[in-house]
Design an enzyme around this catalytic site. Structure first.
Site, short mmCIF file in Angstrom:
data_model
loop_
_atom_site.label_atom_id
_atom_site.label_comp_id
_atom_site.label_asym_id
_atom_site.label_seq_id
_atom_site.Cartn_x
_atom_site.Cartn_y
_atom_site.Cartn_z
N CYS A 211 -40.79 2.70 54.11
CA CYS A 211 -39.54 3.26 53.62
C CYS A 211 -39.02 2.46 52.42
CB CYS A 211 -38.49 3.27 54.73
SG CYS A 211 -38.81 4.47 56.04
N CYS A 363 -46.67 -5.69 43.30
CA CYS A 363 -46.02 -4.58 44.00
C CYS A 363 -44.79 -5.14 44.69
CB CYS A 363 -46.99 -3.91 44.97
SG CYS A 363 -47.61 -4.99 46.28
#
Length: 405
Positions: A211, A363
């Site tokens: 999420c 990332c």
């Protein structure tokens, strides 16, 4: 899986024996339950006797905890090792701005004490692992898993399979969700079904965005969490038909909702023991790749331009939404799902970037960048490194001004 119907649709006997009686205050508080024929006085007394173990006080755990406490469940244990963050509040509605920085379990316990002072809440600020989960589950009637990672989901499912405890399971992703009930030793004639009958093993780390990486609409958490709490009410009281053997698939953006049947896998070996390693739940990490820490990368960028010191070239492999929140600059952007295609083109973004210096991929946490580095190494790129800990580590160790997410 098949279309819903058949044995999975049968009701189940009540899971919990009732307490002898309700107090006058309890009768007033739960009067709307007492009016329901499927619950009534006896069902409410079963809820008061129930002990529920909730994994996570986040997006799913928040509505689960609120509605379990409001329903009068006698004992709730909540375990979570995280703290409240500002980026949690759009979906983790049990917490408030004043709770930012506090352990989620402490914030949740205090909120439930205000909502339902007669409910016992045991808050455990810890990470579940194979060394502690079996003892923590002892004495509980059922488990609700609101965790946000595959390692914990499979650990919880395996522990429940061993203990024979029913498990209410849900996952959320952007606007979509899945919901099911698993139970390795249900009463006859129900079939035993576990998470591994549906998904035999977890996907490789980084292959499914979290999420925090893909985003999630807050109302989805409320919808799914409320349904999970309802499954608990049904199991405890014997009301209705629990989702044992059925998987609900929802897409709130398209307003679709369907259920399919889950069948036991006759070829699957039952889980009889948890792995020896605390975090070993068969999640293979990407192959080892060279990494650079946030502090080391900051030093390299500072030294760039000095004799013999070439500046590394940063490549952001996250999604567009993540990049819009925070980024390390200067950097080029090649989303993970485009890395292989771009790497095959010498004139592509990665080829041009590699011509300027050694690539450092980043990332959010370092998992996706490690996968991308493996892909580039296989495509013939040399000297590729991954930023250990991702932008989270950079924000923590180098540039706290960047917003977290």
């Amino acid at each position: 899986m098949t279309a819903a119907g058949g044995p999975g649709d049968r009701g189940l006997p009540p899971l919990v024996e009732p307490v002898p009686e309700l107090t006058r205050d309890e009768r007033e508080r739960y009067s709307r339950h007492l009016l329901l024929g499927a619950i009534g006085d006896e069902g409410q007394r079963r809820l008061r006797a129930a002990s529920v173990f909730v994994v996570g006080a986040g997006g799913l755990g928040a509505p689960v905890l609120l509605y379990l406490a409001a329903a009068g469940v006698g004992r709730i244990t909540v375990v979570d090792d995280d703290e409240v963050d500002l980026g949690n509040l759009h979906r983790q509605v049990i917490h408030s701005v004043g709770a930012v920085g506090r352990p989620k379990v402490d914030s949740a316990r205090d909120r439930l004490a205000e909502l339902a002072p007669g409910v016992r809440v045991d808050a455990i600020h810890a990470r579940l692992d194979a060394l502690n989960i079996e003892s923590l589950l002892e004495g509980h009637d059922l488990v609700i898993d609101g965790s946000d990672n595959f390692a914990t989901r499979y650990l919880v499912s395996d522990a429940c399979e061993i203990a024979g405890i029913p498990l209410i399971w849900g996952t959320i992703d952007r606007f979509r969700a899945q919901l099911a009930v698993f139970w390795s030793r249900p009463p006859a004639p129900a079939d035993p079904v576990t998470l591994r009958d549906l998904y035999p093993s977890p996907p490789p780390p980084g292959s499914v965005p979290s999420c925090a990486e893909a985003g999630v609409v807050g109302a989805l958490c409320g919808t799914v969490g409320s349904m999970m709490a309802m499954e608990a009410v049904k199991l405890v009281t014997g009301a209705g038909r629990p989702l044992l053997g059925r998987l609900v698939l929802m897409d709130l953006l398209e307003s679709t909702h369907r259920a399919v049947t889950i069948r036991p896998d006759p070829s699957r070996e039952p889980v009889t023991r948890l792995p020896d390693g605390a975090d070993d739940v068969s999640c293979e990490m990407p192959a080892a790749v060279p990494v650079v820490t946030a502090a080391e990368l900051a030093e390299e960028l500072t030294q760039a331009g000095s004799p013999g010191a070439a500046a590394p070239v940063l490549v952001d492999v996250r999604g567009a939404g993540e990049r819009s929140i925070a980024r390390i600059e200067p950097s080029v952007w090649v989303p993970l799902d485009s890395v292989a295609e771009d790497a095959a083109d010498p004139t592509g973004v990665l080829g041009r970037a590699a011509a300027r210096g050694r690539l450092v991929l980043y990332c959010k946490s370092g998992v996706r960048s490690a996968r991308a580095a493996t892909t580039l190494s296989g495509a013939g790129f040399t000297g590729v490194r991954s930023l250990a800990g991702g932008i989270d580590a950079w924000t923590r160790d180098v540039d706290p001004s960047l917003p977290g997410y």
